[in-house]
Design a protein around this motif. Structure first.
Motif, PDB file in Angstrom:
ATOM      1  N   LYS A   1      -8.173  16.337 -14.774  1.00 61.39           N
ATOM      2  CA  LYS A   1      -8.826  15.847 -13.574  1.00 61.39           C
ATOM      3  C   LYS A   1      -8.299  14.476 -13.170  1.00 61.39           C
ATOM      4  N   SER A   2      -8.243  14.259 -11.884  1.00 57.40           N
ATOM      5  CA  SER A   2      -7.657  13.009 -11.394  1.00 57.40           C
ATOM      6  C   SER A   2      -8.485  11.787 -11.802  1.00 57.40           C
ATOM      7  N   ALA A   3      -9.798  11.975 -11.965  1.00 57.09           N
ATOM      8  CA  ALA A   3     -10.640  10.835 -12.330  1.00 57.09           C
ATOM      9  C   ALA A   3     -10.278  10.292 -13.711  1.00 57.09           C
TER      10      ALA A   3
ATOM     11  N   ALA B   1      -7.240   8.239 -13.377  1.00 59.29           N
ATOM     12  CA  ALA B   1      -7.618   6.961 -12.759  1.00 59.29           C
ATOM     13  C   ALA B   1      -8.177   6.005 -13.801  1.00 59.29           C
ATOM     14  N   LYS B   2      -9.043   6.527 -14.652  1.00 62.18           N
ATOM     15  CA  LYS B   2      -9.681   5.676 -15.658  1.00 62.18           C
ATOM     16  C   LYS B   2      -8.645   5.095 -16.627  1.00 62.18           C
TER      17      LYS B   2
ATOM     18  N   SER C   1     -16.919  17.292  -9.903  1.00 65.63           N
ATOM     19  CA  SER C   1     -15.697  18.096  -9.862  1.00 65.63           C
ATOM     20  C   SER C   1     -14.532  17.393 -10.557  1.00 65.63           C
ATOM     21  N   GLY C   2     -14.747  16.151 -10.999  1.00 63.59           N
ATOM     22  CA  GLY C   2     -13.719  15.452 -11.773  1.00 63.59           C
ATOM     23  C   GLY C   2     -12.725  14.689 -10.934  1.00 63.59           C
ATOM     24  N   ASP C   3     -13.016  14.528  -9.652  1.00 65.06           N
ATOM     25  CA  ASP C   3     -12.079  13.822  -8.793  1.00 65.06           C
ATOM     26  C   ASP C   3     -12.579  12.461  -8.342  1.00 65.06           C
ATOM     27  N   MET C   4     -13.628  11.976  -8.991  1.00 66.73           N
ATOM     28  CA  MET C   4     -14.065  10.609  -8.685  1.00 66.73           C
ATOM     29  C   MET C   4     -14.487   9.943  -9.987  1.00 66.73           C
ATOM     30  N   LEU C   5     -14.114   8.681 -10.152  1.00 65.03           N
ATOM     31  CA  LEU C   5     -14.527   7.920 -11.338  1.00 65.03           C
ATOM     32  C   LEU C   5     -16.039   7.995 -11.477  1.00 65.03           C
TER      33      LEU C   5
ATOM     34  N   ASP D   1     -17.615   5.281 -16.185  1.00 63.26           N
ATOM     35  CA  ASP D   1     -16.232   4.789 -16.223  1.00 63.26           C
ATOM     36  C   ASP D   1     -16.167   3.369 -15.664  1.00 63.26           C
TER      37      ASP D   1
END
Lengths: 83, 272
Positions: free
Chosen positions: A13-15, A18-19, B189-193, B197
């Motif tokens: 996942k992109s998040a 990012a982390k 959905s895993g596309d935002m911090l 975090d």
């Protein structure tokens, strides 16, 4: 095998990317916190001087200022290329 | 003696002015005499968000330069008692803002207000540094997005070194994290911090979480701070934030995905 890796990467996942990136850049930022304003300039100039004698890359120089009890230590690490 | 709170972020467009307007409104609604100051010289916008843009006569720079007295420049809010706005100058250049001038104004305001909110401009230049310089507390507004989190960390560094409290070796500025434009759906959905975090990376006390909400744009369109829209998620989230700022213990809301009920699924009740 390649396909499996591709699918695995897709699922990351992109998040979480990012982390991870943030943790690295923030740690770097913090290591420079509180150091005197002249440090980046000093680093550049030192690099220039070294380059008059040996060719080194931009990231071959590491400079840090550590404060101890009653003095500060300027530590300079230069990785020289194998001649 | 008023408490001076800077609303800052480093990055632009994350919701500083929206938050400064909403929080100052919330404080005044709780009976605290509050003034909110726009430090964005050249690009003032707080007046628009507060809905008083047509009542601006004098501004911060006029007062600093002695062309008007403080009371002439302060705009009394139409909706809430105890709330005042000090607009930024639209035309002057940034050098018009001086540290001595700002110090004098804050000193005067401190006598009759409970809270002074300083709405910082984006960036880390003069205006932003002056907005934070005299602060007792700082609200660091952060979006769940890499550049915003990184800039917030830079701002934390400045708060710890380039402020009056830091320079004079007093107790450090109390730092609060305000996460805005949070979207639980995209987090899931895993596309935002995630909130965790951001908290882990910045490691400061969480003051509040504002969900991404249609109510925010609606509020700025109308020039009515979103705190007045008490039926909206963002309005409630800002109200919770104000309670925490006043020391109340409020459970966190709007950070988790709400399961849509049958009715809202049928009738498509969106976010309010």
């Amino acid at each position: 095998m390649k396909l499996l890796e591709f699918l695995k990467r897709e699922r990351r996942k992109s998040a979480s990317v990012a982390k991870e990136r943030l943790q690295i850049i923030v740690a770097h930022q913090r290591s420079q916190r509180g150091q005197p304003d002249y440090m980046p300039m000093l680093e550049r100039e030192l690099l220039e001087v070294i380059r008059r004698y040996v060719h080194v890359d931009d990231d071959a120089i590491q400079i840090s200022l550590d404060s101890e009890d009653n003095c500060s230590v300027l530590e300079l690490n230069v990785t020289l290329p194998r001649s | 003696m008023a408490k001076i709170i800077v609303v800052t972020s480093g990055k632009g467009g994350v919701g500083k002015t929206t938050s400064a307007a909403a929080i100052s409104t919330g404080l005044a609604l709780r009976g605290k005499k509050t003034v909110v100051i726009d430090f964005d010289v050249g690009l003032r916008n707080l007046d628009l968000i507060m809905g008083c843009e047509r009542r601006v006569v004098y501004d911060l720079v006029n007062v600093i330069q002695g062309e008007a007295v403080l009371n002439q420049a302060l705009i009394r809010d139409k909706r809430v008692e105890n709330l005042f706005i000090l607009p930024a100058s639209q035309t002057r250049d940034k050098d018009a803002l001086t540290q001595e001038g700002v110090a004098k104004i804050l000193e005067k305001l401190r006598e009759d207000f409970d809270y002074i909110l300083c709405d910082s401009p984006a960036g880390i230049e003069r205006g932003a540094q002056l907005a934070m310089y005299f602060a007792d507390e700082a609200i660091v507004v952060t979006n769940p997005e890499v550049s915003s989190v990184r800039d917030s960390d830079r701002i934390l560094g400045l708060l710890a070194s380039k402020t009056r409290r830091a320079e004079q070796g007093e107790d450090p500025i109390k730092e609060h994290l305000l996460v805005t434009r949070y979207n639980p759906e995209r987090v899931t959905s895993g596309d935002m911090l995630t909130l965790d975090d951001i908290r882990e990376i910045l490691a400061i006390n969480l003051l509040g979480l504002i969900p991404e909400s249609d109510a925010v744009l609606r509020a700025s369109n109308q020039g009515v701070p979103v705190t007045h829209d008490i039926s909206s998620d963002a309005g409630q989230a800002y109200s919770d934030t104000v309670s925490r700022l006043l020391g109340e213990d409020m459970p966190l809301r709007f950070h988790e995905l709400q399961r849509k009920g049958l009715l809202s699924r049928m009738f498509g009740g969106g976010r309010r």
